[in-house]
Design a protein around this motif. Structure first.
Motif, PDB file in Angstrom:
ATOM      1  N   SER A 126       0.832  -1.195   0.000  1.00  0.00           N
ATOM      2  CA  SER A 126       0.000   0.000   0.000  1.00  0.00           C
ATOM      3  C   SER A 126       0.869   1.249   0.000  1.00  0.00           C
ATOM      4  O   SER A 126       2.047   1.219   0.374  1.00  0.00           O
ATOM      5  CB  SER A 126      -0.928   0.018   1.227  1.00  0.00           C
ATOM      6  OG  SER A 126      -0.156   0.122   2.417  1.00  0.00           O
ATOM      7  N   ALA A 173      -3.453   3.909  -2.093  1.00  0.00           N
ATOM      8  CA  ALA A 173      -3.373   2.982  -3.219  1.00  0.00           C
ATOM      9  C   ALA A 173      -2.965   1.608  -2.701  1.00  0.00           C
ATOM     10  O   ALA A 173      -2.042   1.494  -1.895  1.00  0.00           O
ATOM     11  CB  ALA A 173      -2.361   3.474  -4.255  1.00  0.00           C
ATOM     12  N   PHE A 175      -5.861  -3.935  -8.135  1.00  0.00           N
ATOM     13  CA  PHE A 175      -5.487  -2.617  -7.621  1.00  0.00           C
ATOM     14  C   PHE A 175      -6.754  -1.934  -7.119  1.00  0.00           C
ATOM     15  O   PHE A 175      -7.809  -1.988  -7.759  1.00  0.00           O
ATOM     16  CB  PHE A 175      -4.853  -1.743  -8.702  1.00  0.00           C
ATOM     17  CG  PHE A 175      -4.685  -0.310  -8.263  1.00  0.00           C
ATOM     18  CD1 PHE A 175      -3.647   0.053  -7.425  1.00  0.00           C
ATOM     19  CD2 PHE A 175      -5.600   0.671  -8.658  1.00  0.00           C
ATOM     20  CE1 PHE A 175      -3.514   1.375  -6.985  1.00  0.00           C
ATOM     21  CE2 PHE A 175      -5.471   1.983  -8.230  1.00  0.00           C
ATOM     22  CZ  PHE A 175      -4.422   2.328  -7.396  1.00  0.00           C
ATOM     23  N   LEU A 184      -8.055   1.864  -5.482  1.00  0.00           N
ATOM     24  CA  LEU A 184      -7.800   3.245  -5.104  1.00  0.00           C
ATOM     25  C   LEU A 184      -8.818   3.616  -4.035  1.00  0.00           C
ATOM     26  O   LEU A 184      -9.994   3.867  -4.326  1.00  0.00           O
ATOM     27  CB  LEU A 184      -7.928   4.167  -6.323  1.00  0.00           C
ATOM     28  CG  LEU A 184      -7.569   5.632  -6.090  1.00  0.00           C
ATOM     29  CD1 LEU A 184      -6.090   5.780  -5.722  1.00  0.00           C
ATOM     30  CD2 LEU A 184      -7.906   6.477  -7.317  1.00  0.00           C
ATOM     31  N   ASP A 191     -11.157   0.625  -8.811  1.00  0.00           N
ATOM     32  CA  ASP A 191     -10.325  -0.568  -8.888  1.00  0.00           C
ATOM     33  C   ASP A 191      -9.964  -0.862 -10.337  1.00  0.00           C
ATOM     34  O   ASP A 191     -10.616  -0.405 -11.265  1.00  0.00           O
ATOM     35  CB  ASP A 191     -11.010  -1.779  -8.251  1.00  0.00           C
ATOM     36  CG  ASP A 191     -12.352  -2.100  -8.892  1.00  0.00           C
ATOM     37  OD1 ASP A 191     -12.366  -2.433 -10.088  1.00  0.00           O
ATOM     38  OD2 ASP A 191     -13.388  -2.019  -8.209  1.00  0.00           O
ATOM     39  N   LEU A 246       0.879   8.363  -7.608  1.00  0.00           N
ATOM     40  CA  LEU A 246       1.665   7.456  -6.770  1.00  0.00           C
ATOM     41  C   LEU A 246       3.132   7.818  -6.902  1.00  0.00           C
ATOM     42  O   LEU A 246       3.632   8.016  -8.014  1.00  0.00           O
ATOM     43  CB  LEU A 246       1.454   5.992  -7.192  1.00  0.00           C
ATOM     44  CG  LEU A 246       0.013   5.506  -7.329  1.00  0.00           C
ATOM     45  CD1 LEU A 246      -0.002   3.996  -7.525  1.00  0.00           C
ATOM     46  CD2 LEU A 246      -0.813   5.888  -6.117  1.00  0.00           C
TER      47      LEU A 246
END
Length: 291
Positions: A49, A58, A72, A74, A116, A153
């Motif tokens: 994470s 994230a 993944f 968010l 996602d 990110l």
């Protein structure tokens, strides 16, 4: 309209050009805030994470199963209040001037849900992070559509955590709870000796039980074919079920979570007139539940 601008123009124009089109709220971790964490590291689940200050978090995760998987998510402090698309671009680092942003995926934003992405897009994001690029999300604010939101990110400190994440993935079990929650074990003729395949199956279940603390209850039910006396068969079915129970207790499962029953030659699932039918009836059924 602004999404068309992102997907079309951003592949040619720089991120700064897109940002000049409207008021943009940007969220990203500064160098000193970049904090990648390996939060789950077990044969059942791997998860890393990264916080995005003021915006959310994230998360990448992979779970035990027959096939390699990756998701993944968010996680947003303010969940969407409508439906839209977020464009996901890979932004080059500043030390690569002139290089253009590249499209990774489009992520659906659903009302009151986190965003996602599926396996391929998630792997692409990890690859971009490994290269030092910034996967970045662009979308309109659902309360103020004229405002654009940018969440990035930060790849700083990512490589070391990514190496641990990959190591964790390589150790994931090739099966999940749903694959073993209902299991039928078969026996050789007479006695409580499992067949070779059932011994492998039982060992796999025991390995899983080492890591899943959420197992709530296990029911073990023993059965026999119709050869032999009714009372002897009932005792044999209990003996078989009790032996499986001991195996699970030795694997770390609390004894008070296991229920054992022996039904002998009752409840046949196949005719007893054939060798194959009798082999099918010589069984122990294991059923596991968890919240």
């Amino acid at each position: 309209m602004w999404r068309t601008l992102i997907f079309g123009s951003l592949l040619v124009l720089s991120h700064s050009v897109w940002a000049s089109q409207s008021y943009v709220r940007q969220y990203s971790a500064a160098l000193e805030q970049s904090d990648w964490q390996l939060r789950h590291n077990s044969p059942l689940r791997c998860e890393i994470s990264h916080p995005i200050p003021g915006f959310g978090e994230a998360v990448f995760h992979s779970e035990a199963g027959k096939e390699l998987n990756l998701w993944f998510e968010l996680k947003m402090l303010r969940l969407p209040d409508g439906y839209d698309l977020a464009e996901v671009l890979s932004i080059p680092p500043r030390w690569r001037p002139g290089e253009q942003a590249r499209a990774i995926a489009s992520m659906r934003l659903l009302k009151q849900f986190n965003g996602d992405l599926p396996k391929q897009a998630a792997w692409n994001m990890l690859h971009e992070l490994e290269r030092g690029y910034q996967p970045t999300f662009y979308f309109s604010d659902w309360h103020q559509p004229e405002d654009k939101v940018v969440a990035s990110l930060n790849p700083v400190q990512f490589p070391a955590i990514y190496q641990q994440f990959n190591q964790c993935i390589s150790m994931l079990l090739p099966y999940r709870f749903e694959d073993i929650a209902f299991t039928v074990l078969s026996y050789e003729v007479g006695g409580d000796q499992l067949t070779r395949e059932s011994r492998r199956r039982l060992a796999a279940i025991a390995e899983y039980l080492k890591y899943d603390d959420a197992i709530e209850q296990v029911q073990i039910q023993g059965y026999t074919d119709s050869y032999g006396g009714r009372w002897m068969n009932e005792q044999l079915s209990v003996q078989r079920a009790e032996k499986v129970k001991r195996f699970f207790v030795d694997a770390g499962l609390a004894e008070n979570r296991i229920d054992v029953d022996g039904f002998g030659q009752r409840r046949h699932v196949a005719p007893n007139q054939t060798i194959q039918g009798r082999a099918t009836n010589r069984r122990v059924v294991v059923q596991m539940t968890r919240p």
